[in-house]
Design an enzyme around this catalytic site. Structure first.
Site, PDB file in Angstrom:
ATOM      1  N   LYS A 115      38.947  41.971  57.376  1.00  0.00           N
ATOM      2  CA  LYS A 115      39.593  43.121  57.980  1.00  0.00           C
ATOM      3  C   LYS A 115      38.929  43.513  59.299  1.00  0.00           C
ATOM      4  CE  LYS A 115      40.796  45.071  53.420  1.00  0.00           C
ATOM      5  NZ  LYS A 115      42.225  45.344  53.510  1.00  0.00           N
TER       6      LYS A 115
ATOM      7  N   CYS B 223      45.088  50.071  56.149  1.00  0.00           N
ATOM      8  CA  CYS B 223      44.112  49.866  55.080  1.00  0.00           C
ATOM      9  C   CYS B 223      43.602  51.238  54.664  1.00  0.00           C
ATOM     10  CB  CYS B 223      42.946  48.991  55.526  1.00  0.00           C
ATOM     11  SG  CYS B 223      41.679  48.826  54.226  1.00  0.00           S
TER      12      CYS B 223
ATOM     13  N   MET C  52      43.777  48.755  46.428  1.00  0.00           N
ATOM     14  CA  MET C  52      43.920  49.088  47.835  1.00  0.00           C
ATOM     15  C   MET C  52      44.184  50.588  47.952  1.00  0.00           C
ATOM     16  SD  MET C  52      45.493  46.201  46.661  1.00  0.00           S
ATOM     17  CE  MET C  52      47.273  46.215  46.860  1.00  0.00           C
TER      18      MET C  52
END
Length: 396
Positions: free
Chosen positions: A70, A104, A317
């Protein structure tokens, strides 16, 4: 033969929630990478160590999982009444692709801390001791997020006693508010893109399933665990070690994405790996988490397992947790029914690493469901700061 030198770029390696990523100030990037395009993508791919046919990202900062591949780019906000603009790039591990289609939620927990520490938040907003409220503009999904970051002696407090399942050590609690988390109709429709709380999803050569499609936090496809042959108590190895199961999930995800209106052709799903997510739910059951912690049936309202970038996630998540909390608050969705049905303003769900509580308040406006905000607690910590280095010719 001459070889290109390495260039160094200021960067910070941070954990946010149950994810890790490389954080940059936009102004610190090479000029050609300060805007969207191939050069920026090439830079981030090289920093993370992708594409890697070995699937290990040995020659980069990535950790060879969706949770650790990420990148984040931050800048002083250009939006009124916001402090920082937050752009998230999910880097593919084995292909030359950066997915900019979603947020995210886990790394969101680190955005406020980074912004404060790197001069992106006005000094007068930062107390000597207390909580600094950081207004974040999430540029990928065009939404406002508010982070409540603890401050001690004028500095971000990172250590504390808040425990988050999926993270080894305790840290300071950061409360995150996702405002108006449902989609506004620009990408695949409203919160329920088909207009239904439950749909029938037909996947050729796989089967026919009940599904809840929701755009909240991140576009997500929810299925019943029993309908696809699972209990809802599975840990990573039970699914990630089964290539046929992963292929089946990806096919279901692709057909679900098309039914949600996110893609026009099934083949497009390959270039949209980050969204939508696919998850399966069941009623509460006892199980043992990946750390060996016993989770009792009474400890959760329901169980959820979610896949990210083609693999079962080790925890949950953050954006999918928003989708879970939102769907749980709306009577009649598969998530709500798995939790026992009825109205609720918070839900505690079990995931492979333990449990997580998320709150959401749903209301009906003109016959349509709306959620004003979803709230959860995460933590964040700087792991390393300084420079990352990449070969100069990576930017050609």
């Amino acid at each position: 033969m001459p070889f290109a030198p390495q260039i160094k770029i200021p960067a910070t390696y941070m954990r946010g929630g149950t994810s890790k990523g490389v954080f940059f100030k936009r102004s610190d990037l090479p000029e050609a990478a300060q805007q969207a395009g191939a050069i920026r993508d090439q830079l981030l791919l090289r920093v993370i160590g992708s594409p890697d046919p070995y699937g290990k990202q040995i020659d980069g900062m990535g950790g060879a999982t969706s949770s650790t591949s990420k990148t984040v780019i931050l800048d002083k906000s250009a939006q009124p009444h916001h402090d920082v603009d937050y752009l998230f790039g999910q880097v593919s591990i084995d292909s030359a692709f950066v997915d900019w289609s979603g947020n995210c939620g886990n790394l969101t927990a680190a955005v406020g801390a980074f912004a404060i520490a790197n001069g992106l938040v006005a000094a007068e907003k930062i107390p000597e001791n207390g909580i600094c409220t950081v207004h974040i503009w999430q540029a990928n999904i065009q939404k406002t997020i508010i982070a409540h970051v603890p401050i001690t002696q004028g500095q971000v407090q990172e250590t504390g006693d808040f425990e988050l399942d999926g993270v080894t050590f305790p840290a300071a609690e950061v409360q995150i508010e996702f405002l108006d988390p449902a989609d506004d109709g620009e990408d695949g429709g409203a919160m329920f893109p088909t207009g239904n709380l439950v749909d029938t999803l037909l996947v050729p050569e796989v089967g026919e399933f009940q599904a809840t499609f929701i755009n909240a936090g991140i576009p997500t496809i929810f299925l019943n665990a029993a309908d696809i042959g699972y209990e809802g108590t599975e840990l990573q190895d039970a699914i990630n070690g089964d290539a046929a199961a992963l292929a089946r999930f990806e096919k279901i995800r692709a057909y679900g994405a098309k039914q949600m209106g996110l893609i026009q052709d099934i083949a497009e799903a390959e270039k949209r790996q980050h969204t939508p997510k696919i998850a399966f739910v069941s009623g509460p059951k006892s199980y043992v988490s990946s750390s060996g912690k016993a989770i009792g049936e009474q400890d959760t309202d329901l169980l959820v397992r979610a896949l990210s970038m083609g693999k079962l996630h080790h925890a949950m998540m953050g954006t999918a947790a928003v989708a879970i909390g939102t769907a749980a608050a709306i009577p009649g969705t598969l998530v709500n029914l798995a939790a026992g049905g009825g109205e609720r303003e918070a839900v505690r769900f079990g995931h492979p690493s333990g449990t997580l509580r998320v709150g959401a308040q749903a209301v009906q406006e003109n016959g349509q469901w709306a959620v004003k905000k979803a709230v959860m607690s995460r933590s964040a910590r700087v792991l390393m700061e300084g420079w990352v280095r990449i070969p100069q010719d990576a930017l050609k």
